[in-house]
Design a protein around this motif. Structure first.
Motif, PDB file in Angstrom:
ATOM      1  N   ILE A 141       0.853  -1.103  -0.118  1.00 45.99           N
ATOM      2  CA  ILE A 141      -0.032   0.007  -0.156  1.00 45.99           C
ATOM      3  C   ILE A 141       0.708   1.206   0.053  1.00 45.99           C
ATOM      4  O   ILE A 141       0.674   1.952  -0.737  1.00 45.99           O
ATOM      5  N   ILE A 142       2.014   1.307   0.669  1.00 45.22           N
ATOM      6  CA  ILE A 142       2.760   2.345   0.875  1.00 45.22           C
ATOM      7  C   ILE A 142       3.411   2.693  -0.574  1.00 45.22           C
ATOM      8  O   ILE A 142       3.706   3.768  -0.889  1.00 45.22           O
TER       9      ILE A 142
ATOM     10  N   VAL B 266       2.545   1.802  -3.546  1.00 44.45           N
ATOM     11  CA  VAL B 266       1.580   2.147  -4.531  1.00 44.45           C
ATOM     12  C   VAL B 266       1.142   3.627  -4.363  1.00 44.45           C
ATOM     13  O   VAL B 266       1.327   4.630  -5.281  1.00 44.45           O
ATOM     14  N   TYR B 267       1.014   4.025  -2.955  1.00 43.95           N
ATOM     15  CA  TYR B 267       0.819   5.330  -2.688  1.00 43.95           C
ATOM     16  C   TYR B 267       2.008   6.295  -3.085  1.00 43.95           C
ATOM     17  O   TYR B 267       1.870   7.230  -3.576  1.00 43.95           O
ATOM     18  N   SER B 268       3.251   5.826  -2.812  1.00 41.73           N
ATOM     19  CA  SER B 268       4.589   6.419  -3.229  1.00 41.73           C
ATOM     20  C   SER B 268       4.650   6.703  -4.786  1.00 41.73           C
ATOM     21  O   SER B 268       4.943   7.679  -5.226  1.00 41.73           O
TER      22      SER B 268
ATOM     23  N   VAL C 133       2.104   6.576  -6.915  1.00 42.11           N
ATOM     24  CA  VAL C 133       1.070   7.659  -7.491  1.00 42.11           C
ATOM     25  C   VAL C 133       1.670   9.085  -7.316  1.00 42.11           C
ATOM     26  O   VAL C 133       1.668   9.803  -8.101  1.00 42.11           O
ATOM     27  N   ASN C 134       2.088   9.205  -6.084  1.00 42.40           N
ATOM     28  CA  ASN C 134       2.398  10.720  -5.525  1.00 42.40           C
ATOM     29  C   ASN C 134       3.897  11.064  -6.427  1.00 42.40           C
ATOM     30  O   ASN C 134       3.906  12.136  -6.838  1.00 42.40           O
TER      31      ASN C 134
END
Length: 151
Positions: free
Chosen positions: A26-27, A29-31, A33-34
């Motif tokens: 999750i971290i 994927v979030y990273s 995207v950002n």
């Protein structure tokens, strides 16, 4: 929570590692995207801020060349030298106009428009004065042209 303590150690370890893997995923994927958002923003920032700085620098350099040539027109006594400089100033006017039009298209913020419009207003006030100095110098009225420069 008793059900968890009743599980065998191998299953508990598997669940713990699975939870860590899910959190890391999750971290990640979030990273990603950002980072893509940051990359897009940096491209926009480069195109709209850094690249136009070259145009601003060229406007400034060309304007300073014009100022020097305007001063030189008054200093030189040979009409041919004066006319050469007057022609060069007109060439620089065209260059500045092109750069201004190019730069104006890259402005994205309201504050930038305000500052740029104040520059254009000041330039429009300056040009007639400069043209008057050139006219006086070409008419060989150097003293009047010098007085106009001082004002």
């Amino acid at each position: 929570m008793k059900w968890y303590y009743d599980l065998k150690i191998g299953i508990r370890l598997f669940l713990g590692f699975t939870a860590v893997v899910l959190i890391a995923g999750i971290i990640g994927v979030y990273s990603i995207v950002n980072m893509n958002i940051i990359s897009g923003n940096s491209t926009v920032m480069y195109d709209n801020v850094t690249v136009p700085m070259e145009e601003l620098a060229q406007i400034s350099i060309t304007f300073q060349k014009q100022r020097v040539l305007t001063r030189d027109i008054v200093i030189y006594t040979n009409l041919k030298d004066k006319q050469f400089r007057a022609d060069k100033i007109k060439e620089y006017d065209e260059t500045i106009e092109e750069l201004i039009n190019k730069y104006e298209k890259s402005i994205v913020e309201e504050e930038g428009f305000k500052l740029f419009n104040s520059y254009k207003t000041a330039l429009q006030k300056y040009i007639p004065i400069r043209d008057q100095i050139i006219k006086l110098a070409l008419e060989e009225k150097n003293q009047e042209a010098i007085e106009a420069i001082k004002d």
